[in-house]
Every structure is written in structure tokens, then in C-alpha cells.
Enzyme design. Structure first.
Site, PDB file in Angstrom:
ATOM      1  N   GLU A 173       0.624  -1.168   0.013  1.00  0.00           N
ATOM      2  CA  GLU A 173       0.031   0.177   0.057  1.00  0.00           C
ATOM      3  C   GLU A 173       0.824   1.316   0.169  1.00  0.00           C
ATOM      4  O   GLU A 173       0.901   2.078   1.014  1.00  0.00           O
ATOM      5  CB  GLU A 173      -0.837   0.078   1.034  1.00  0.00           C
ATOM      6  CG  GLU A 173      -1.932  -1.275   1.145  1.00  0.00           C
ATOM      7  CD  GLU A 173      -3.083  -1.052   2.225  1.00  0.00           C
ATOM      8  OE1 GLU A 173      -3.059  -0.391   3.238  1.00  0.00           O
ATOM      9  OE2 GLU A 173      -4.118  -1.863   2.120  1.00  0.00           O
ATOM     10  N   GLU A 358      -5.958  -8.176  -0.154  1.00  0.00           N
ATOM     11  CA  GLU A 358      -6.712  -7.814   1.080  1.00  0.00           C
ATOM     12  C   GLU A 358      -8.270  -7.460   0.785  1.00  0.00           C
ATOM     13  O   GLU A 358      -8.416  -6.505  -0.045  1.00  0.00           O
ATOM     14  CB  GLU A 358      -5.852  -6.799   1.867  1.00  0.00           C
ATOM     15  CG  GLU A 358      -4.751  -7.042   2.793  1.00  0.00           C
ATOM     16  CD  GLU A 358      -4.176  -6.121   3.332  1.00  0.00           C
ATOM     17  OE1 GLU A 358      -4.938  -5.000   3.994  1.00  0.00           O
ATOM     18  OE2 GLU A 358      -2.715  -5.743   3.646  1.00  0.00           O
TER      19      GLU A 358
END
Ligand code: FCB
Length: 443
Positions: A173, A358
């Protein structure tokens, strides 16, 4: 099991070889105080008043450092094929460079071999947010040298484990590492500074590309990048809100992927950031765009943006939305996942494997987590539709195996399919874990 306790899908509804996995990260579960790990910026950030809920930190977390074997049993027993975990840079290299910590390397050796013994594919993430404190002292992501430090660290990991890791992601991320942590100040190092943010936005990409190139040169494959996306919608019908939402989309959802897959940054973001970028940034795209073998999507929610003309660029703010929300106050919006799967497929090279790396929700219900089952049902349904539409979606990792340290939000936000009692550290599988086991055993 009632219908509410089941998933609407089973393994057989997905293509042959589709990878079902559970995901975690090192700082959130291991216990950073164990095993000779060096300090990371999360340890020092959490030790500073006001940064995390009740000043909670990851020093013990889920004690996974000691309980890893039974935790891996939980992954295997649910029927998952793969386990996405991260290695802590500060545990492996306490100073960030130079001397390795043998105890740290031995821990990851046990963990990786433990996965293989249980028939689980190890999906490693090299950086899930633990910048070693000595490198943070040197500016961390603000310092261009971080690209070399990170590639060297990647080399240490791959020299030792590259022959056993199934797939490797560089950075988890980049938006969170760069924007959330250097502009919004919400995660470590907690900066709110546009120049710091611009540098982090660029250096994180340079570090990613440098590490991929180095690992590839050393003969390693199955290297990927993991991005997070939030569906960006205008908070009202006005033209300024539409513009603000488009700018938010460009910062959040376009900057990183367009750099890696198009060798450019969005103009509307450059309008605000260019003057703060490091000199010569234009020359780095060849490295940034080093080819990857797969790409990961972390998806949780959407956000609503409106213009905030009283404030400097980007002159926008988020407003609460009308949809049902999780315990994080995140709106539940499964359609956004399909949007990003298609969008990513359009920008990546033909057929590049895409994975949901995720997806999950925070829900306080300790055992009968039907809300989580429903949440996952809706998102898995969207994933199936994307596959039917031709998106090369190859796997799906649920966040998370265990209730864990949810960063600045501390231990209250429970994302696990397995409940953790943080007094006794006892693990208890929730309904979602049992439902997953039922779904994955059906072909
Ligand atoms: C993601 C992070 C992960 C976890 C989930 C809820 O942004 O990668 O560590 O905190 O959100």
C-alpha cells in the site's frame, strides 16, 4: 450451520488453481519486542502521546512470534491454499542496513518452512510499514537512498528464502506509506508536510522498482506490487465536489499504478506536488516501471469527497456517506472492488495476474460474525463477476487471519476470522472461519 453462517460460494465456483488465502502483517501480530528486533518507526510513533488509541503498540501484539505454529495450523485447517505474511525489516536488520539479526532470520525460516510443511504457499510482503528507526533518523522515505537500502534488504531476504517463497510483494500500500503517513499524519512517521509527502510518493515507487530489478537480476521470479484503492465518489452534486473527488481519485488510485504501468504521474496531482518532488524525478520511470509478474489489490471501502476551498491544495475533504458502515466507519461498498479489478486490468499488460491481496472488515462480534460472512459473500460475488467478465483474477486473500493491532486504532478494531483475547492471547475461530472451512472443502 444456518444460511447466515455460510458463504454463498464454494471453491468449485472459482477457476481451477484459484488461490484462497489469509493475510496478516508482521508488526500487527508478531510482537516487536521479541527476538532481538530493532526499533521501527511504529514503536517510536506509538510511544508518542496522542498517536495511537490508548498509546497501544505492537510490542506483544498476538504473540505470533511464539504462537506461529498453531496460527499456521489455523490457516491450514480452514483449507486455505496460501498465507500472505510480511517480514519486518527491523527484525531482520535492526539497524536497517549491515548486520543481520540471526534470531530474526531464524524466525522467518521456521515460519516459511512451517507453511511449506502444511502445504501453504508463502506469499511474502517485504515492507508492511516497519521502517527501521535508524533509517527513519536519516529521513526514511524522504531520503532517495531508501531505494538502495530497500533493495539491499530485499536481497538479504531473497538470498536466504527466495528458493522457498512462492510470491514476493515489495511494498504494501504505497498510498498509506506515502500520503496517509506523510501528508495526513495518521500513520508513522506521522508527518503532515507536503514536501515530505511528495518525496515519499516518489521514493516509495523508486524503491519498489529498484528492489524488483535487483531481485529479478538475482534470478528470483513471481514478483508483485500491492496497491490499495478506495472508490472515490463526489460528496454532493456540485461541480467542485466532482472535481475534488477526481483529484482524490488521482492521488489515491492513479498516482502509483500509472507510474508503474504507464511511466507517468497524473497532471492534476503534479499541479500540486511537482514543486515538491525531488529533482530529476522524470528520469526514474524506467526503474519504477520495472515489469512485475502480478499485481495485488487491497480493497475495503469507498470515500466521499467535497471541495474545501478555504484550505491549500488539494483543497478537499472527506464527508461521511449514507451506506452501512463497519467498525472502522468505513462504508460497505462491494461494487468498488469490481470497479478496480476492471480498471486495473485495463491499465496492466494483457493477462497480468491480478489478486485481491486484502479484503475484510472490522466487526466487534467475538464469535458469531455473520456481518463479516455477509460482507465477504458480497465481495466474493463481485470477484466472481469480474472473472466471468474476463479479469485474470487469480486469488483472494482475506484480511485477516487474527484480530490484531490495527495501527493507530489499536486493538479494538477486530478484523480476524479468528478471535484473539488480548489478555490471555487465546485464539477462538469465529463463524467466518468455520464458514470458510466449509466453503473451501467443497469442490
Ligand atoms: C490495510 C492494511 C492492513 C490493515 C487493513 C485493515 O490498509 O494493509 O495492515 O490495517 O488495512
Amino acid at each position: 450451520m444456518t444460511d447466515h453462517d455460510r458463504f454463498d460460494f464454494s471453491r468449485g465456483d472459482f477457476p481451477e488453481g484459484f488461490v484462497f488465502g489469509a493475510a496478516t502483517s508482521a508488526y500487527q501480530i508478531e510482537g516487536s519486542s521479541f527476538g532481538g528486533a530493532g526499533a521501527s518507526h511504529w514503536d517510536t510513533f506509538a510511544a508518542t502521546p496522542g498517536n495511537t488509541v490508548r498509546a497501544e503498540n505492537g510490542s506483544i501484539a498476538c504473540d505470533h512470534y511464539h504462537q506461529w505454529a498453531s496460527d499456521l495450523d489455523l490457516v491450514r485447517d480452514a483449507g486455505f491454499d496460501a498465507y500472505r505474511f510480511s517480514l519486518s525489516w527491523a527484525r531482520v536488520l535492526p539497524e536497517g542496513r549491515g548486520r543481520a539479526n540471526p534470531e530474526g532470520l531464524d524466525f522467518y525460516e521456521r515460519l516459511i518452512d512451517g507453511m511449506l510443511e502444511r502445504g501453504l504457499q508463502p506469499w511474502a510482503t517485504l515492507y508492511h510499514w516497519e521502517m527501521p528507526a535508524p533509517l527513519a533518523d536519516l529521513g526514511g522515505w524522504r531520503n532517495r537512498d531508501v531505494a538502495g537500502w530497500f533493495a539491499d534488504y530485499a536481497g538479504v531476504i531473497m538470498d536466504r528464502f527466495g528458493n522457498r517463497i512462492h510470491a514476493t510483494a515489495t511494498v504494501n500500500e504505497p498510498w498509506c506509506v506515502a500520503w496517509l503517513s506523510h501528508f495526513l499524519g495518521i500513520h508513522a512517521p506521522g508527518l503532515r508536510d507536503i514536501r515530505a509527502a511528495a518525496r515519499a510518493m516518489h521514493h516509495i515507487l523508486l524503491a519498489h522498482g529498484t528492489a524488483v530489478a535487483a531481485m529479478r537480476a538475482a534470478g528470483h521470479g513471481n514478483l508483485g506490487a500491492v496497491f490499495n484503492f478506495e472508490y472515490s465518489a463526489p460528496g454532493d452534486d456540485s461541480a467542485p465536489a466532482r472535481q475534488a473527488s477526481a483529484l482524490n481519485d488521482a492521488i489515491y488510485n492513479r498516482w502509483f499504478v500509472e507510474a508503474v504501468f504507464r511511466k507517468s504521474y497524473p497532471d492534476e496531482v503534479l499541479n500540486g506536488l511537482e514543486q515538491h518532488l525531488p529533482r530529476g524525478w522524470q528520469d526514474d520511470f524506467e526503474v519504477i516501471a520495472t515489469p512485475v509478474d502480478w499485481v495485488g489489490v487491497n480493497y475495503y471501502t469507498r470515500n466521499l469527497t467535497v471541495a474545501d476551498p478555504e484550505t491549500p491544495w488539494p483543497s478537499m475533504k472527506q464527508v461521511p456517506g449514507p451506506l452501512p458502515k463497519t467498525d472502522m466507519d468505513w462504508e460497505i461498498y462491494p461494487e468498488g472492488l469490481g470497479h478496480f479489478l476492471r480498471r486495473l486490468n485495463a491499465i496492466t499488460p494483457d493477462g497480468l495476474p491480478i489478486l485481491v491481496t486484502e479484503n475484510g472488515m472490522a466487526d466487534g462480534e467475538p464469535t458469531q460474525d455473520r456481518t463479516r460472512i455477509d460482507f465477504l459473500n458480497r465481495h466474493f460475488a463481485v470477484a466472481r463477476r469480474a472473472i466471468a467478465d474476463g479479469v485474470p483474477l487469480k486469488g483472494y486473500f482475506v484480511w485477516s487471519l487474527l484480530d490484531n493491532y490495527e495501527w493507530a486504532m489499536g486493538y479494538d478494531k477486530r478484523f480476524g476470522m479468528v478471535h484473539v483475547d488480548f489478555d490471555t492471547l487465546r485464539r477462538t475461530p469465529k463463524s467466518s472461519w468455520h464458514a470458510m472451512k466449509a466453503a473451501l472443502s467443497l469442490t
